[in-house]
Design a protein around this motif. Structure first.
Motif, PDB file in Angstrom:
ATOM      1  N   MET A 214       0.613 -16.270 -10.890  1.00  0.00           N
ATOM      2  CA  MET A 214       0.506 -15.745 -12.138  1.00  0.00           C
ATOM      3  C   MET A 214      -0.581 -16.407 -13.223  1.00  0.00           C
ATOM      4  O   MET A 214      -1.499 -15.714 -13.846  1.00  0.00           O
ATOM      5  N   LEU A 215      -0.501 -17.669 -12.933  1.00  0.00           N
ATOM      6  CA  LEU A 215      -1.667 -18.264 -13.576  1.00  0.00           C
ATOM      7  C   LEU A 215      -2.923 -17.895 -13.276  1.00  0.00           C
ATOM      8  O   LEU A 215      -4.055 -18.113 -14.075  1.00  0.00           O
ATOM      9  N   GLY A 216      -3.364 -17.836 -11.856  1.00  0.00           N
ATOM     10  CA  GLY A 216      -4.433 -17.503 -11.321  1.00  0.00           C
ATOM     11  C   GLY A 216      -4.908 -16.278 -12.009  1.00  0.00           C
ATOM     12  O   GLY A 216      -5.952 -16.143 -12.368  1.00  0.00           O
ATOM     13  N   VAL A 217      -4.059 -15.506 -12.001  1.00  0.00           N
ATOM     14  CA  VAL A 217      -4.416 -13.936 -12.542  1.00  0.00           C
ATOM     15  C   VAL A 217      -4.447 -13.871 -14.137  1.00  0.00           C
ATOM     16  O   VAL A 217      -5.560 -13.396 -14.436  1.00  0.00           O
ATOM     17  N   TRP A 218      -3.962 -14.817 -14.556  1.00  0.00           N
ATOM     18  CA  TRP A 218      -4.151 -15.100 -16.039  1.00  0.00           C
ATOM     19  C   TRP A 218      -5.659 -15.529 -16.373  1.00  0.00           C
ATOM     20  O   TRP A 218      -6.531 -15.108 -16.950  1.00  0.00           O
ATOM     21  N   CYS A 219      -5.895 -16.636 -15.532  1.00  0.00           N
ATOM     22  CA  CYS A 219      -7.156 -17.231 -15.476  1.00  0.00           C
ATOM     23  C   CYS A 219      -8.350 -16.235 -15.295  1.00  0.00           C
ATOM     24  O   CYS A 219      -9.542 -16.213 -15.792  1.00  0.00           O
ATOM     25  N   LEU A 220      -8.100 -15.299 -14.238  1.00  0.00           N
ATOM     26  CA  LEU A 220      -9.148 -14.216 -13.942  1.00  0.00           C
ATOM     27  C   LEU A 220      -9.215 -13.312 -15.084  1.00  0.00           C
ATOM     28  O   LEU A 220     -10.459 -12.557 -14.960  1.00  0.00           O
ATOM     29  N   SER A 221      -8.317 -12.891 -15.611  1.00  0.00           N
ATOM     30  CA  SER A 221      -8.231 -12.083 -16.598  1.00  0.00           C
ATOM     31  C   SER A 221      -8.724 -12.362 -17.960  1.00  0.00           C
ATOM     32  O   SER A 221      -9.085 -11.299 -18.863  1.00  0.00           O
ATOM     33  N   SER A 222      -8.628 -13.434 -18.066  1.00  0.00           N
ATOM     34  CA  SER A 222      -9.256 -14.106 -19.361  1.00  0.00           C
ATOM     35  C   SER A 222     -10.766 -13.935 -19.542  1.00  0.00           C
ATOM     36  O   SER A 222     -11.446 -14.035 -18.407  1.00  0.00           O
ATOM     37  N   PRO A 223     -11.552 -13.502 -20.731  1.00  0.00           N
ATOM     38  CA  PRO A 223     -12.790 -13.468 -20.897  1.00  0.00           C
ATOM     39  C   PRO A 223     -13.584 -14.622 -20.361  1.00  0.00           C
ATOM     40  O   PRO A 223     -13.042 -15.799 -20.827  1.00  0.00           O
ATOM     41  N   SER A 224     -14.676 -14.654 -19.506  1.00  0.00           N
ATOM     42  CA  SER A 224     -15.315 -15.828 -19.319  1.00  0.00           C
ATOM     43  C   SER A 224     -16.318 -16.243 -20.460  1.00  0.00           C
ATOM     44  O   SER A 224     -16.746 -15.216 -21.128  1.00  0.00           O
TER      45      SER A 224
ATOM     46  N   MET B 115     -13.158  -5.113 -19.474  1.00  0.00           N
ATOM     47  CA  MET B 115     -11.904  -5.334 -18.441  1.00  0.00           C
ATOM     48  C   MET B 115     -10.580  -4.745 -19.299  1.00  0.00           C
ATOM     49  O   MET B 115      -9.623  -4.283 -18.761  1.00  0.00           O
ATOM     50  N   ASN B 116     -10.377  -4.775 -20.591  1.00  0.00           N
ATOM     51  CA  ASN B 116      -9.131  -4.281 -21.286  1.00  0.00           C
ATOM     52  C   ASN B 116      -8.924  -2.978 -20.915  1.00  0.00           C
ATOM     53  O   ASN B 116      -7.792  -2.209 -20.732  1.00  0.00           O
ATOM     54  N   ARG B 117      -9.987  -1.937 -21.145  1.00  0.00           N
ATOM     55  CA  ARG B 117      -9.651  -0.780 -20.815  1.00  0.00           C
ATOM     56  C   ARG B 117      -9.330  -0.307 -19.223  1.00  0.00           C
ATOM     57  O   ARG B 117      -8.490   0.678 -19.246  1.00  0.00           O
ATOM     58  N   LEU B 118      -9.539  -1.192 -18.598  1.00  0.00           N
ATOM     59  CA  LEU B 118      -9.287  -1.135 -17.044  1.00  0.00           C
ATOM     60  C   LEU B 118      -8.072  -1.622 -16.697  1.00  0.00           C
ATOM     61  O   LEU B 118      -7.283  -1.574 -15.504  1.00  0.00           O
TER      62      LEU B 118
ATOM     63  N   ILE C  32      -6.552   5.057  -6.657  1.00  0.00           N
ATOM     64  CA  ILE C  32      -6.737   4.201  -7.911  1.00  0.00           C
ATOM     65  C   ILE C  32      -7.622   2.991  -7.499  1.00  0.00           C
ATOM     66  O   ILE C  32      -8.388   2.428  -8.192  1.00  0.00           O
ATOM     67  N   TRP C  33      -7.319   2.255  -6.373  1.00  0.00           N
ATOM     68  CA  TRP C  33      -7.918   1.214  -5.978  1.00  0.00           C
ATOM     69  C   TRP C  33      -9.538   1.443  -5.819  1.00  0.00           C
ATOM     70  O   TRP C  33     -10.290   0.635  -6.284  1.00  0.00           O
ATOM     71  N   MET C  34      -9.763   2.562  -5.228  1.00  0.00           N
ATOM     72  CA  MET C  34     -11.382   2.918  -5.440  1.00  0.00           C
ATOM     73  C   MET C  34     -11.993   3.141  -6.560  1.00  0.00           C
ATOM     74  O   MET C  34     -13.026   2.671  -6.858  1.00  0.00           O
ATOM     75  N   ARG C  35     -11.090   3.571  -7.592  1.00  0.00           N
ATOM     76  CA  ARG C  35     -11.621   3.662  -9.143  1.00  0.00           C
ATOM     77  C   ARG C  35     -11.589   2.095  -9.654  1.00  0.00           C
ATOM     78  O   ARG C  35     -12.609   1.716 -10.367  1.00  0.00           O
ATOM     79  N   VAL C  36     -10.609   1.372  -9.292  1.00  0.00           N
ATOM     80  CA  VAL C  36     -10.748  -0.215  -9.648  1.00  0.00           C
ATOM     81  C   VAL C  36     -12.170  -0.890  -9.212  1.00  0.00           C
ATOM     82  O   VAL C  36     -12.977  -1.517  -9.883  1.00  0.00           O
TER      83      VAL C  36
ATOM     84  N   ALA D  60      -4.861  -1.752 -17.593  1.00  0.00           N
ATOM     85  CA  ALA D  60      -3.642  -0.722 -17.337  1.00  0.00           C
ATOM     86  C   ALA D  60      -3.715  -0.127 -16.200  1.00  0.00           C
ATOM     87  O   ALA D  60      -2.947   0.389 -15.348  1.00  0.00           O
ATOM     88  N   PHE D  61      -5.099   0.259 -15.582  1.00  0.00           N
ATOM     89  CA  PHE D  61      -5.282   1.013 -14.641  1.00  0.00           C
ATOM     90  C   PHE D  61      -5.163   0.091 -13.403  1.00  0.00           C
ATOM     91  O   PHE D  61      -4.532   0.654 -12.523  1.00  0.00           O
ATOM     92  N   TRP D  62      -5.757  -1.117 -13.435  1.00  0.00           N
ATOM     93  CA  TRP D  62      -5.529  -1.826 -12.245  1.00  0.00           C
ATOM     94  C   TRP D  62      -4.151  -2.389 -12.049  1.00  0.00           C
ATOM     95  O   TRP D  62      -3.861  -2.425 -10.798  1.00  0.00           O
ATOM     96  N   LEU D  63      -3.323  -2.482 -13.072  1.00  0.00           N
ATOM     97  CA  LEU D  63      -1.992  -2.861 -12.832  1.00  0.00           C
ATOM     98  C   LEU D  63      -1.153  -1.879 -11.988  1.00  0.00           C
ATOM     99  O   LEU D  63      -0.180  -2.086 -11.251  1.00  0.00           O
ATOM    100  N   ALA D  64      -1.608  -0.519 -11.858  1.00  0.00           N
ATOM    101  CA  ALA D  64      -1.042   0.457 -11.228  1.00  0.00           C
ATOM    102  C   ALA D  64      -1.101   0.023  -9.694  1.00  0.00           C
ATOM    103  O   ALA D  64      -0.310   0.412  -8.910  1.00  0.00           O
TER     104      ALA D  64
END
Length: 121
Positions: free
Chosen positions: A108-118, A1-4, A60-64, A6-10
């Motif tokens: 923002m809390l939801g995005v943080w929860c989703l982006s945290s490693p499970s 997820m980390n390498r992606l 970009i969305w297609m790549r994500v 910056a890309f999905w933030l676009a």
């Protein structure tokens, strides 16, 4: 997820840019006072820039989507709502209510929860 990340933030950044450009094109057209607003829209540089932002965002969305589950990718794109709310206030002086701020914090809390490693048990 980390390498992606910056890309999905676009995606939300481009979505925000598109909405700002559409708002600006709508304001420019409303100031002309002409009834041919559709013709004015198609020659608006603001509208052309909005379309360009959407096209770039699509690729970009297609790549994500090729690298993330749809449910996760779409949930992460919800940050667009926060960006658009803040940008509308900053650039157009639109009012922001306490409810909108609270909702943005929940997003923002939801995005943080989703982006945290499970952590699997």
């Amino acid at each position: 997820m980390n390498r992606l990340s910056a890309f999905w933030l676009a995606v939300p950044v481009l979505n925000t840019a598109q909405q700002l450009l559409l708002k600006q094109s709508a304001l420019a057209i409303s100031q002309t006072g002409e009834t041919g607003w559709l013709a004015q829209l198609f020659v608006s540089p603001w509208f052309a820039a909005a379309i360009l932002a959407e096209i770039v965002c699509f690729f970009i969305w297609m790549r994500v989507l090729s690298e993330l589950d749809l449910a996760k990718a779409f949930s992460l794109s919800a940050i667009s709502y926060v960006f658009i709310l803040a940008s509308a206030w900053l650039f157009f002086g639109e009012p922001v209510t306490i409810e909108e701020i609270g909702g943005s914090m929940l997003i923002m809390l939801g995005v943080w929860c989703l982006s945290s490693p499970s952590h699997s048990a």
